[in-house]
Design a protein around this motif. Structure first.
Motif, PDB file in Angstrom:
ATOM      1  N   TYR B   9       5.797  -0.124   2.523  1.00 44.84           N
ATOM      2  CA  TYR B   9       5.466   1.119   3.246  1.00 44.84           C
ATOM      3  C   TYR B   9       5.301   0.847   4.727  1.00 44.84           C
ATOM      4  O   TYR B   9       4.583  -0.071   5.133  1.00 44.84           O
ATOM      5  CB  TYR B   9       4.185   1.775   2.695  1.00 44.84           C
ATOM      6  CG  TYR B   9       3.956   3.090   3.390  1.00 44.84           C
ATOM      7  CD1 TYR B   9       4.723   4.205   3.069  1.00 44.84           C
ATOM      8  CD2 TYR B   9       3.034   3.200   4.426  1.00 44.84           C
ATOM      9  CE1 TYR B   9       4.565   5.397   3.746  1.00 44.84           C
ATOM     10  CE2 TYR B   9       2.877   4.401   5.111  1.00 44.84           C
ATOM     11  CZ  TYR B   9       3.643   5.492   4.763  1.00 44.84           C
ATOM     12  OH  TYR B   9       3.505   6.672   5.434  1.00 44.84           O
ATOM     13  N   TYR B  11       4.453   2.894   8.383  1.00 49.71           N
ATOM     14  CA  TYR B  11       4.014   4.140   9.021  1.00 49.71           C
ATOM     15  C   TYR B  11       5.029   4.550  10.094  1.00 49.71           C
ATOM     16  O   TYR B  11       5.851   3.733  10.532  1.00 49.71           O
ATOM     17  CB  TYR B  11       2.632   3.961   9.658  1.00 49.71           C
ATOM     18  CG  TYR B  11       1.512   4.042   8.638  1.00 49.71           C
ATOM     19  CD1 TYR B  11       1.050   5.263   8.175  1.00 49.71           C
ATOM     20  CD2 TYR B  11       0.934   2.890   8.128  1.00 49.71           C
ATOM     21  CE1 TYR B  11       0.037   5.336   7.238  1.00 49.71           C
ATOM     22  CE2 TYR B  11      -0.081   2.951   7.182  1.00 49.71           C
ATOM     23  CZ  TYR B  11      -0.528   4.183   6.751  1.00 49.71           C
ATOM     24  OH  TYR B  11      -1.529   4.260   5.799  1.00 49.71           O
ATOM     25  N   VAL B  17       2.789  -1.818   6.520  1.00 51.06           N
ATOM     26  CA  VAL B  17       1.491  -2.163   5.946  1.00 51.06           C
ATOM     27  C   VAL B  17       1.625  -2.810   4.565  1.00 51.06           C
ATOM     28  O   VAL B  17       0.859  -3.702   4.222  1.00 51.06           O
ATOM     29  CB  VAL B  17       0.596  -0.891   5.868  1.00 51.06           C
ATOM     30  CG1 VAL B  17      -0.740  -1.203   5.240  1.00 51.06           C
ATOM     31  CG2 VAL B  17       0.382  -0.328   7.268  1.00 51.06           C
ATOM     32  N   GLY B  40      -4.350  -2.911   3.560  1.00 51.48           N
ATOM     33  CA  GLY B  40      -3.410  -1.946   2.965  1.00 51.48           C
ATOM     34  C   GLY B  40      -3.945  -1.277   1.712  1.00 51.48           C
ATOM     35  O   GLY B  40      -3.189  -0.650   0.972  1.00 51.48           O
ATOM     36  N   THR B  42      -6.152   1.377   1.230  1.00 53.60           N
ATOM     37  CA  THR B  42      -6.092   2.840   1.202  1.00 53.60           C
ATOM     38  C   THR B  42      -4.643   3.316   1.232  1.00 53.60           C
ATOM     39  O   THR B  42      -4.290   4.295   0.559  1.00 53.60           O
ATOM     40  CB  THR B  42      -6.907   3.408   2.383  1.00 53.60           C
ATOM     41  OG1 THR B  42      -8.256   2.966   2.245  1.00 53.60           O
ATOM     42  CG2 THR B  42      -6.897   4.916   2.398  1.00 53.60           C
ATOM     43  N   THR B  43      -3.801   2.610   1.982  1.00 54.82           N
ATOM     44  CA  THR B  43      -2.372   2.971   2.023  1.00 54.82           C
ATOM     45  C   THR B  43      -1.777   2.877   0.621  1.00 54.82           C
ATOM     46  O   THR B  43      -1.002   3.740   0.207  1.00 54.82           O
ATOM     47  CB  THR B  43      -1.622   2.029   2.991  1.00 54.82           C
ATOM     48  OG1 THR B  43      -2.263   2.086   4.258  1.00 54.82           O
ATOM     49  CG2 THR B  43      -0.175   2.417   3.147  1.00 54.82           C
ATOM     50  N   LYS B  46      -3.027   5.774  -1.611  1.00 54.83           N
ATOM     51  CA  LYS B  46      -2.388   7.061  -1.305  1.00 54.83           C
ATOM     52  C   LYS B  46      -0.972   7.159  -1.852  1.00 54.83           C
ATOM     53  O   LYS B  46      -0.389   8.250  -1.894  1.00 54.83           O
ATOM     54  CB  LYS B  46      -2.402   7.306   0.211  1.00 54.83           C
ATOM     55  CG  LYS B  46      -3.798   7.661   0.710  1.00 54.83           C
ATOM     56  CD  LYS B  46      -3.825   7.903   2.188  1.00 54.83           C
ATOM     57  CE  LYS B  46      -5.229   8.290   2.637  1.00 54.83           C
ATOM     58  NZ  LYS B  46      -5.312   8.438   4.092  1.00 54.83           N
ATOM     59  N   GLN B  47      -0.410   6.031  -2.281  1.00 57.53           N
ATOM     60  CA  GLN B  47       0.910   6.055  -2.907  1.00 57.53           C
ATOM     61  C   GLN B  47       0.812   6.621  -4.332  1.00 57.53           C
ATOM     62  O   GLN B  47       1.784   7.153  -4.852  1.00 57.53           O
ATOM     63  CB  GLN B  47       1.503   4.635  -3.004  1.00 57.53           C
ATOM     64  CG  GLN B  47       1.591   3.892  -1.698  1.00 57.53           C
ATOM     65  CD  GLN B  47       2.784   4.299  -0.860  1.00 57.53           C
ATOM     66  OE1 GLN B  47       3.747   4.867  -1.366  1.00 57.53           O
ATOM     67  NE2 GLN B  47       2.725   4.032   0.427  1.00 57.53           N
ATOM     68  N   LEU B  52       1.350   9.445   0.351  1.00 60.95           N
ATOM     69  CA  LEU B  52       2.329   8.648   1.099  1.00 60.95           C
ATOM     70  C   LEU B  52       3.423   8.264   0.118  1.00 60.95           C
ATOM     71  O   LEU B  52       3.144   8.040  -1.060  1.00 60.95           O
ATOM     72  CB  LEU B  52       1.678   7.387   1.676  1.00 60.95           C
ATOM     73  CG  LEU B  52       0.514   7.575   2.660  1.00 60.95           C
ATOM     74  CD1 LEU B  52      -0.081   6.228   3.030  1.00 60.95           C
ATOM     75  CD2 LEU B  52       0.966   8.306   3.917  1.00 60.95           C
ATOM     76  N   GLY B 211      -1.108  -6.678   3.263  1.00 63.21           N
ATOM     77  CA  GLY B 211      -0.055  -5.933   2.571  1.00 63.21           C
ATOM     78  C   GLY B 211       0.617  -6.663   1.442  1.00 63.21           C
ATOM     79  O   GLY B 211       1.657  -6.216   0.954  1.00 63.21           O
TER      80      GLY B 211
END
Lengths: 262, 281
Positions: B9, B11, B17, B40, B42-43, B46-47, B52, B211
């Motif tokens: 991912y 941004y 990230v 990474g 929270t990223t 969110k997937q 995201l 990440g």
């Protein structure tokens, strides 16, 4: 769009100028844009703003802002152009009828209004992108004699634009996780669908403002006269730039009075 | 239940990230995602409900590809509890706030009321249903947010630092609720910086670093690899560190919690040579 109010650090001639010079430049452009109605002249003024951004090395960051302004100006033109009926009809949206009529006067007038709006708005992000907020506050308070709480309020509201945008992003994510939809086809429902976003944003903003007020008071905000650690001096080069801008401004107005530029 | 395959991912700013993550989370698992700030976590979370979408690779949720699904569609399967409850609360009463999600799913009035009552009971807010949620304490507001996620009846619960800003008791109560839901069959994935919570509740731990998956193992195996955890500025819970300090004596097995260590000390003390060891150490 957070670039609207964000300082972008570069070591350029424009960055080194006094905020007062840049405020004068911005004010002069706004004034000149009110004199002219020829879209080409206004486009020239906009080009001068883009050149200043280029000279400051922030054109890349400003491009999305300019693009956004163009979209807003486009919408503005679209909402106005069909309501001006003076002049010769150029075309209609539905041929053979008067529905969606666009006239030459309407087209030029709307283009001029759109271009003027862009010129008025475009210099501001460049000013903010090349000027540190603390320097701007000092100029507003020390030179322009604006009371400090008002100057602080003004710059703080700008400082929080990117923060509120981040908050809004979080709120949209939180609500869409609960199957909330913003892309409703029904206009009324779409309008109402903003409430789940607006209310949390308002509540968090008020709480943030409260916390900030307490934090400032505990650090002595509003007690006694203030001093400034760094003061950006108005140097000879600033005076020279202001004189050049003034001369250019007067020349533009003179050409306008003589009818060369309209 | 959750299948992550070679997930990347990046941004819009160009910051990449997540760098090729791959793992699976089965139904009913209780997984903690840990790692330093910016790892990474929270990223990645969110997937799971398509807030995201992968730049490359894929994320599958109960057979659905998140790249082809909307967050709204996935909200029936994945409930997402955010760190800050104030980012979602807007209704005048707790009942309406909890009922907001089910209403968006176009459920019948009776079904919505039943779900609101059930969710409120699960988080202990039944007597606050008529209250204004904005006037409740932070802990109670987090419960409202939790109930509003539960009322969607998702199979997977994703919790982003659910105990942040809560006092110890509130934090434990929230995690006990989560544990109960896990026992009922929900799959739990949560992010936290509190290693004691991880040791107490998680059965599996995924350690992220810049990440990438640094470790993916049972909670016990992860916390007894302090040298690897140190790479990402994480430290095992104090009990594990204490047990490791006595590693040379061969006194303890691998306890993670106070209760486990207490049991081991009792077991040691019940053996004559063990009692001597405990006293001398």
């Amino acid at each position: 769009m957070s670039a609207v109010a964000n300082y972008i650090h570069r070591d350029s001639f424009v960055h080194r100028l006094s905020p007062l010079t840049k405020l004068f430049w911005s004010f002069l452009l706004m004034t000149l844009s009110c004199f002219f109605r020829d879209p080409l002249v206004l486009a020239g003024l906009f080009l001068s703003i883009a050149l200043v951004a280029l000279a400051a090395g922030i054109l890349k960051e400003m491009l999305p802002v300019f693009k956004g302004l163009l979209v807003i100006a486009g919408l503005f033109i679209l909402f106005q152009i069909f309501f001006i009926t003076d002049g010769t009809t150029l075309f209609t949206l539905i041929p053979g009828t008067s529905i969606g009529r666009v006239t030459d006067v309407g087209l030029i007038g709307c283009l001029a209004m759109g271009a003027r709006m862009i010129v008025i708005a475009a210099s501001f992000p460049v000013l903010m992108g090349t000027t540190q907020i603390k320097d701007l506050v000092v100029v507003l308070v020390e030179k322009l004699k604006i009371p400090y709480p008002y100057a602080f309020m003004f710059v703080t509201s700008l400082r929080f634009v990117p923060t509120f945008m981040q908050e809004m992003d979080q709120i949209i994510q939180a609500q869409s996780s609960r199957a909330h939809r913003l892309d409703n086809k029904n206009f009324v429902r779409r309008f109402l669908s903003v409430c789940p976003l607006a209310i949390p944003l308002m509540v968090t903003s008020v709480k943030r403002a409260e916390r900030m007020a307490i934090s400032m008071e505990t650090r002595g905000f509003g007690v006694g006269p203030r001093t400034n650690l760094h003061v950006k001096e108005f140097r000879t080069v600033d005076a020279a730039v202001c004189v050049c801008l003034l001369v250019a401004g007067i020349a533009f107005v003179a050409l306008h009075v003589k009818g060369v530029l309209v | 239940m959750i299948k992550v395959a070679n997930l990347h991912y990046k941004y819009q700013s160009g910051l990449e990230v997540l760098h090729g993550l791959s793992f699976r989370i089965g139904k009913g698992e209780f997984v903690a995602l840990i790692g330093q700030n910016g790892a990474g976590k929270t990223t990645l979370l969110k997937q799971f409900n398509a807030l995201l979408k992968p730049t490359a690779g894929s994320v599958g949720i109960a057979g659905l590809d998140t790249a082809k699904s909307s967050t709204g569609e996935l909200s029936r399967k994945v409930g997402f509890l955010f760190q800050n409850p104030d980012h979602q609360i807007f209704m005048p009463t707790v009942a309406k706030e909890i009922g907001f999600g089910p209403k968006n799913l176009h459920l019948s009035k009776g079904e919505i009321e039943a779900r609101v009552a059930e969710a409120a009971q699960a988080v202990g807010l039944t007597r606050y249903l008529g209250h204004n949620p904005l006037l409740l304490s932070k802990g109670q507001r987090q419960r409202v947010a939790f109930a509003s996620v539960l009322s969607m009846q998702p199979e997977i619960l994703v919790l982003d630092e659910p105990t942040t800003g809560q006092d110890y008791q509130e934090g434990i109560e929230i995690m006990e609720m989560v544990k109960k839901l896990n026992e009922q069959g929900h799959t739990i994935v949560f992010v936290t910086h509190d290693m004691e919570l991880v040791a107490t509740y998680a059965r599996r731990v995924i350690v992220l670093s810049r990440g990438r998956v640094l470790l993916d193992d049972s909670c016990r195996n992860v916390f007894y690899h302090p040298e690897i955890l140190k790479q990402t500025n994480l430290f095992p819970p104090q009990i594990a560190r204490l047990a490791q300090a006595f590693a040379g004596e061969g006194l303890f097995k691998r306890p993670l919690t106070v209760d486990e260590m207490y049991e081991e000390i009792l077991a040691l003390a019940s053996r004559p040579e063990g009692a001597k060891n405990v006293c001398c150490s």
